[in-house]
Enzyme design. Structure first.
Site, PDB file in Angstrom:
ATOM      1  N   ASP A 129       0.847  -1.181   0.000  1.00 30.03           N
ATOM      2  CA  ASP A 129       0.000   0.000   0.000  1.00 30.03           C
ATOM      3  C   ASP A 129       0.895   1.249   0.000  1.00 30.03           C
ATOM      4  O   ASP A 129       1.765   1.365  -0.865  1.00 30.03           O
ATOM      5  CB  ASP A 129      -0.949  -0.054   1.207  1.00 30.03           C
ATOM      6  CG  ASP A 129      -2.025   1.010   1.200  1.00 30.03           C
ATOM      7  OD1 ASP A 129      -2.981   0.877   0.418  1.00 30.03           O
ATOM      8  OD2 ASP A 129      -1.903   1.979   1.976  1.00 30.03           O
ATOM      9  N   TYR A 189      -2.126  11.121   2.372  1.00 28.57           N
ATOM     10  CA  TYR A 189      -3.013  11.422   1.250  1.00 28.57           C
ATOM     11  C   TYR A 189      -3.057  12.920   0.989  1.00 28.57           C
ATOM     12  O   TYR A 189      -3.039  13.360  -0.176  1.00 28.57           O
ATOM     13  CB  TYR A 189      -4.424  10.914   1.549  1.00 28.57           C
ATOM     14  CG  TYR A 189      -4.538   9.414   1.584  1.00 28.57           C
ATOM     15  CD1 TYR A 189      -4.765   8.685   0.416  1.00 28.57           C
ATOM     16  CD2 TYR A 189      -4.422   8.704   2.786  1.00 28.57           C
ATOM     17  CE1 TYR A 189      -4.873   7.305   0.438  1.00 28.57           C
ATOM     18  CE2 TYR A 189      -4.522   7.320   2.818  1.00 28.57           C
ATOM     19  CZ  TYR A 189      -4.748   6.633   1.640  1.00 28.57           C
ATOM     20  OH  TYR A 189      -4.840   5.272   1.671  1.00 28.57           O
ATOM     21  N   HIS A 193      -7.240  -6.636  -0.836  1.00 26.22           N
ATOM     22  CA  HIS A 193      -6.139  -5.674  -0.735  1.00 26.22           C
ATOM     23  C   HIS A 193      -5.131  -6.013   0.359  1.00 26.22           C
ATOM     24  O   HIS A 193      -3.955  -5.676   0.245  1.00 26.22           O
ATOM     25  CB  HIS A 193      -6.725  -4.285  -0.470  1.00 26.22           C
ATOM     26  CG  HIS A 193      -5.715  -3.208  -0.336  1.00 26.22           C
ATOM     27  ND1 HIS A 193      -4.971  -2.732  -1.394  1.00 26.22           N
ATOM     28  CD2 HIS A 193      -5.300  -2.493   0.758  1.00 26.22           C
ATOM     29  CE1 HIS A 193      -4.164  -1.769  -0.972  1.00 26.22           C
ATOM     30  NE2 HIS A 193      -4.333  -1.606   0.319  1.00 26.22           N
TER      31      HIS A 193
END
Length: 276
Positions: free
Chosen positions: A98, A200, A255
């Site tokens: 990730d 982010y 994921h």
């Protein structure tokens, strides 16, 4: 090692296995911590490898600086360089999942002399990701990244009702009740979720730091059950690696590959180490 420092920040790190073994650095993603690798590290230790798994910037309680600029990619990569320096290592095998994979891609491109091999899990090379955004449904899959840019709203949404929405997201992806509870508890620590979301929110700044071609032996691991990352980016990644490369596709896995396919992850890392 139990910790290392950089620029006044203290990072927690799990250092295990034979001290003189081939070193493997394991970088977790969002909203995980070093516990993501708990099922992987014993398998690597059995084969004589040393593992270093840090709680990255924003996840270590004493490494949660304010402001999005503190979480741009250049900073998170230099944290890994500082870890290697603190451990007295000139280089190591690098494994990332990730956001940890994003750091690993950049580390391998910017500091190839410090990376023996690269195993990038879930997230493709940034160049391939950018291409997939305009040639596939990747932009739709990544809608949440836009939501995470908003101030305050993501924190309220994810941690409402004691973190129930975040817990449901993690459990819906197949994580165990215990793993989901652990990650939710960590994100409920003071300032933790805001710091983690800083990665982010720093994306517009990180976009200025181009990640070029990678020139170290690389394996990219992608899973068909990943709701966040599509096949287009995974298949395009080969174009951004100028070294021995392979794409490993895991059918039906979601994921959360380090937790749900730990044995296969360990096998791939061991193959990389043996190829070094």
């Amino acid at each position: 090692m139990e910790s290392f420092q950089r620029d006044g920040l203290t990072f927690d790190v799990r250092d295990g296995g034979p001290p003189d073994g081939e070193p493997v650095v394991l970088l977790h993603g969002f909203p995980q911590d070093s516990a993501a690798w708990d099922q992987v590290v014993p398998l690597l230790h059995e084969h004589g490898l040393r593992t270093l798994a840090p709680d990255q910037r924003g996840y270590s309680p004493m490494a949660r600086p304010r402001g999005r600029s503190a979480y741009r990619l250049r900073e998170t990569v230099e944290d890994v360089v500082a870890l290697l320096d603190a451990a007295g290592l000139g280089s190591a095998h690098l494994v990332g999942h990730d956001w940890g994979a994003m750091v690993a891609w950049a580390m391998a491109a910017w500091h190839p002399e410090r990376v023996r091999t690269l195993t990038a899990i879930s997230v493709p090379h940034p160049g391939a990701m950018a291409r997939a955004m305009v040639t596939s449904n990747q932009a739709l899959r990544s809608y949440y990244m836009g939501v995470f840019q908003l101030p305050f709203v993501p924190e309220l949404l994810l941690l409402s009702r004691g973190g129930t929405p975040l817990r449901r997201m993690l459990r819906g992806g197949g994580l165990s009740r215990e793993a989901a509870a652990h990650y939710v508890a960590r994100m409920r620590e003071p300032g933790a979720l805001t710091a983690a979301l800083g990665w982010y929110r720093a994306m517009p700044l990180s976009a200025r730091d181009r990640v070029g071609k990678v020139r170290v032996p690389t394996v990219h691991v992608w899973s068909t059950g990943d709701a966040f990352l599509g096949r287009a980016g995974a298949e395009a990644t080969e174009q951004f690696v100028d070294a021995p490369y392979r794409l490993e596709v895991l059918d039906g896995v979601t994921h959360w590959i380090p937790e749900l396919a730990a044995e296969r992850v360990a096998e791939l890392v061991l193959e990389q180490v043996g190829r070094d």
